[in-house]
Each structure stands twice: as C-alpha cells, then as structure tokens.
Design an enzyme around this catalytic site. Structure first.
Site, PDB file in Angstrom:
ATOM      1  N   ASN A  22       0.847  -1.198   0.000  1.00  0.00           N
ATOM      2  CA  ASN A  22       0.000   0.000   0.000  1.00  0.00           C
ATOM      3  C   ASN A  22       0.878   1.241   0.000  1.00  0.00           C
ATOM      4  OD1 ASN A  22       0.404   0.002   3.084  1.00  0.00           O
ATOM      5  ND2 ASN A  22      -0.783  -1.866   2.705  1.00  0.00           N
ATOM      6  N   THR A  36      -8.206  -0.774   0.176  1.00  0.00           N
ATOM      7  CA  THR A  36      -8.030  -2.101   0.767  1.00  0.00           C
ATOM      8  C   THR A  36      -8.281  -3.202  -0.276  1.00  0.00           C
ATOM      9  OG1 THR A  36      -8.695  -3.540   2.591  1.00  0.00           O
ATOM     10  CG2 THR A  36     -10.439  -2.199   1.611  1.00  0.00           C
ATOM     11  N   GLY A  37      -7.480  -4.246  -0.187  1.00  0.00           N
ATOM     12  CA  GLY A  37      -7.687  -5.429  -1.041  1.00  0.00           C
ATOM     13  C   GLY A  37      -7.436  -5.221  -2.511  1.00  0.00           C
ATOM     14  N   SER A  64      -5.953  -1.639   4.587  1.00  0.00           N
ATOM     15  CA  SER A  64      -6.029  -2.221   5.934  1.00  0.00           C
ATOM     16  C   SER A  64      -4.864  -1.752   6.815  1.00  0.00           C
ATOM     17  CB  SER A  64      -6.029  -3.751   5.845  1.00  0.00           C
ATOM     18  OG  SER A  64      -4.861  -4.180   5.174  1.00  0.00           O
ATOM     19  N   GLU A  65      -3.825  -1.193   6.193  1.00  0.00           N
ATOM     20  CA  GLU A  65      -2.696  -0.652   6.973  1.00  0.00           C
ATOM     21  C   GLU A  65      -2.843   0.852   7.186  1.00  0.00           C
ATOM     22  OE1 GLU A  65      -0.679  -2.456   8.538  1.00  0.00           O
ATOM     23  OE2 GLU A  65      -0.099  -4.240   7.392  1.00  0.00           O
ATOM     24  N   HIS A  84       4.638   0.866   1.400  1.00  0.00           N
ATOM     25  CA  HIS A  84       4.794  -0.444   2.043  1.00  0.00           C
ATOM     26  C   HIS A  84       4.767  -1.507   0.956  1.00  0.00           C
ATOM     27  CE1 HIS A  84       4.264  -4.020   4.314  1.00  0.00           C
ATOM     28  NE2 HIS A  84       2.993  -4.159   4.002  1.00  0.00           N
ATOM     29  N   HIS A  86       6.267  -5.709  -0.229  1.00  0.00           N
ATOM     30  CA  HIS A  86       6.719  -7.010   0.247  1.00  0.00           C
ATOM     31  C   HIS A  86       7.981  -7.403  -0.534  1.00  0.00           C
ATOM     32  CE1 HIS A  86       2.286  -7.882   1.582  1.00  0.00           C
ATOM     33  NE2 HIS A  86       2.904  -7.012   2.368  1.00  0.00           N
ATOM     34  N   HIS A 143       7.368 -10.066   6.829  1.00  0.00           N
ATOM     35  CA  HIS A 143       6.199  -9.423   6.256  1.00  0.00           C
ATOM     36  C   HIS A 143       6.591  -8.511   5.087  1.00  0.00           C
ATOM     37  CE1 HIS A 143       2.619  -6.433   6.999  1.00  0.00           C
ATOM     38  NE2 HIS A 143       2.762  -6.778   5.735  1.00  0.00           N
TER      39      HIS A 143
END
Ligand SMILES: [Zn+2]
Length: 178
Positions: A22, A36-37, A64-65, A84, A86, A143
């Site tokens: 995100n 979100t999602g 969601s973050e 953010h 991964h 994460h």
C-alpha cells in the site's frame, strides 16, 4: 511521478504481488491512500481513498494498513510519502540479519534501517511499533518493508535501493560460503 505510476511500477517490478502493499501521500491535512484489497498494478485515481490526518475517512475504502500510515504522519512532520511493499530479498534477508549498505548509492539514500519483529498485519500494535522507529526504512520481519520519504520519489528510490543492497548482501553471503 504520481501515486498511480508508482503503484504500477512497484507491481510490474514485483515489489508487491497479488493484493499486497500500500502507498500513501500526504498533502496538508489530507492523506491519499491505496484502497483495501486492491492490486496495485491496476488502480486508477478514482480508486484512491482520502483520509484526514485525524483518521476521518473522506472518500473510499482505505488500505487495511491505514493506521500504520496515519501514525507515522502524525508523529513525523517531515514524512510526506509512505510506501509499504513485500520486496522479496529486503524482507527475507532483513528478517534474518541486518542489511549492510554495500555501495555509495546505498549509503547515500538509506542512512538508517529500523527492524520490527513480526506483528499481525493491519493491527494497531504493528502501527504503533512502526511509528516509534526513526529509520528511513523499516523492516517488518517476515512481512515486508516500509519506506518513508519527504516526497513520493524519495520513498520509491529507497524501495529500489534497499532491494539492490539486499541482493548485494545475498551475493556476499553466497561468495563467502564457497
Ligand atoms: Zn503488507
């Protein structure tokens, strides 16, 4: 460089996969954040959620973050963009050992990396722990990573440079094991 272009670049370069990751930017009292999602590679402007610095949602369904982004902005006036991801090697290596800056570029763009032990993604605990850190980049163990910048461009550069440094760390580990 705008937030939609950065979303596509992160997705196309596999710093995020699926619906991971995100991004947000702050303009005055307003935060623009990915929904979100969502799959970052397929977003457009109308999909972005808008939230006030106090957490009041103006439009859309924020990531969601959201709490993680809000708490950082509330504590660090200098931060104007948060990414953010991964990122595979940054996350994997950073979860197991400190990532060393191996080149001039690494040392120039990333002065400090903070490390946070695994906490539930999207949780208030994670948001609080991350917002206490003072790194340019924060590794969320097992994460992902959080890159901070005075601009979106600066945060994006940190994502790329960190992953490059993580690759160099891996190469060193491999060569040293021969
Ligand atoms: Zn994540």
């Amino acid at each position: 460089m705008n937030i939609i272009e950065v979303c596509k670049a992160l997705y196309n370069r596999k710093y995020v996969v699926g619906s991971g990751g995100n991004i947000s930017i702050r303009e005055g009292d307003r935060i623009y954040i990915t929904p979100t999602g969502s799959i970052l590679g397929f977003l457009d402007w109308n999909d972005l959620a808008i939230v006030k610095l106090n957490g009041e949602v103006v439009r859309g369904k924020p990531s969601s973050e959201l709490n993680l982004h809000l708490k950082i902005y509330q504590k660090r006036e200098d931060v104007k963009a948060i990414i953010h991801t991964h990122s595979l090697l940054s996350t994997y290596i950073g979860s197991r050992r400190e990532i060393e800056m191996k080149t001039f570029e690494g040392k120039h763009f990333i002065k400090k990396i903070s490390y946070v032990d695994f906490l539930e993604p999207g949780s208030l605990e994670l948001a609080e722990e991350v917002s206490k850190q003072d790194g340019d980049v924060i590794i969320l163990k097992d994460h992902g990573i959080v890159a901070l910048g005075k601009s979106l461009e600066e945060a994006y550069i940190k994502v790329e440079v960190l992953e490059e440094q993580a690759k160099l760390n891996l190469l060193d580990l491999l060569l040293n094991s021969l």
